[in-house]
Design a protein around this motif. Sequence first.
Motif: not given
Length: 451
Positions: A52-66, A441-451
């Motif tokens: 769970v903590m390894e997933r939290i430190v990896e942002p779900e999405r990063i956008l970088i734009f001009r 946050v961790a409880d919600a992530m556990m409930d929602q599966g590996l997404v």
Amino acid sequence: MDSFTRNYVDRFMADVIARNPGEAEFHQAVREVVESVAPYITACPHLMDKKVMERIVEPERILIFRVPWTDDRGEVHINRGFRVQCNSALGPYKGGIRFHPSVNLSIMKFLAFEQTFKNSLTTLPMGGAKGGSDFNPRGKSDDEVMRFCQSFMTELFRHIGQDTDVPAGDIGVGGREIGYLFGQYKRLRNEFTGTLTGKGLGWGGSLLRPEATGYGLCYFTEQMLGTRGESFAGKTVLISGAGNVAQYAAQKAMRLGAKVVTLSDSDGFIYDPDGLDEEKMAYVFELKKIYRGRIKEYADKYPGSTYYPGERPWRIPCDIALPCATQNEIRKEDAEKLVAGGCMCVAEGANMPSTPEAIHVFQENGLLYAPGKASNAGGVSTSGLEMTQNSMRQHWTAEEVDSHLRRIMSDIHAACLKYGTNEDGTVNYVRGANTAAFIKVADAMMDQGLV
Ligand code: NDP
């Protein structure tokens, strides 16, 4: 910390540093949280197994734009835009936009990570994000700021929405910028929704949103002081910054009976031994909002005060310090000066204004110390209340918003006590805030599966 947990922290941080090279602010923010929550994680095998903590430190999405734009002379400029959507376990992404030349990926990631935990503490349904640009609004005309905001939103609009990601202001982004960003969003989407917060009062904004971070900080600080039978009354307070958070923190602290003696900006600080009053505050509001002036002008206006160029306020004797400018503005030597000057309480209005070494000095010397993710959560909480009002198509009174804000800050304080009270009765607000926020946050992530 036992050796198994220490090993977990060391391995975890080595991996974070290897995967995110050169991102010092991000490493700092992650380390603070991991050190706090590691004892909880290592006692819960399912959280270890599901990383769970390894997933939290990896942002779900990063956008970088001009972000291209033209200045008033027709010259073309190119800035870089960011949106880091860190975690959506608890709700749509939510977090401010910062316009400052120092903005880079590390700062965006640290802020989005912090925001995830802060939003969890508010108890409102909000995930964590942060965005911004290395654009410097200082010295730009209104038209230049408008053109920049329109160009920034021309890319960002496709990634946000009232149920997806709801940005707000931060350093360099106040009511003016939110107006321009909202106008362009509305035009591109052809819809009028509450996709940004911090909107103008006449078009969907919430009463007390501008005041909320500074007021909430003072409500939280009052609760901290209350654990030692103290209050703001008669206390001398140092505040850094002269922007949104600093101004309203100063106003509220003053109204609660404190003497606020400093304000600052990136060029220096002013010291007014007589303290701010309502008339002086009105001058500061006008100076910053209407004239976009510098804090040194305060010392020209009020002869009893002094301007110290190139310095931060922390060497002035005080009872309470409220850092409200930027990250890492209190270093070890500043913390030592605060302790030497009699400071008993440090509550952060800014995000991560104290370095880890400074925090250590506060804790070693028995100061009350609260991290920003707890003490400055009033801003995003009131943004959450703005979202609620927009969805209900209602407009609450200032008293209603204020009573929600007071309750939320009190609940956050209670959560810090629940998880941060030591055996000797003292409170580690860092451990308390991080643990309470992580569990949700961790409880919600556990409930929602590996997404
Ligand atoms: P503003 O842009 O309104 O004000 C920022 C103030 O901090 C200015 O006085 C600015 O001085 C000073 N400052 C900025 N960067 C530096 C620096 N590198 N060194 C010294 N001073 C600096 O921003 P806000 O008041 O909104 O934000 C202040 C802090 O509070 C930030 O850390 C932000 O993330 C945090 N925060 C803000 C919330 C909000 O609701 N606005 C909510 C929660 C946290 P100058 O004019 O010279 O740049």
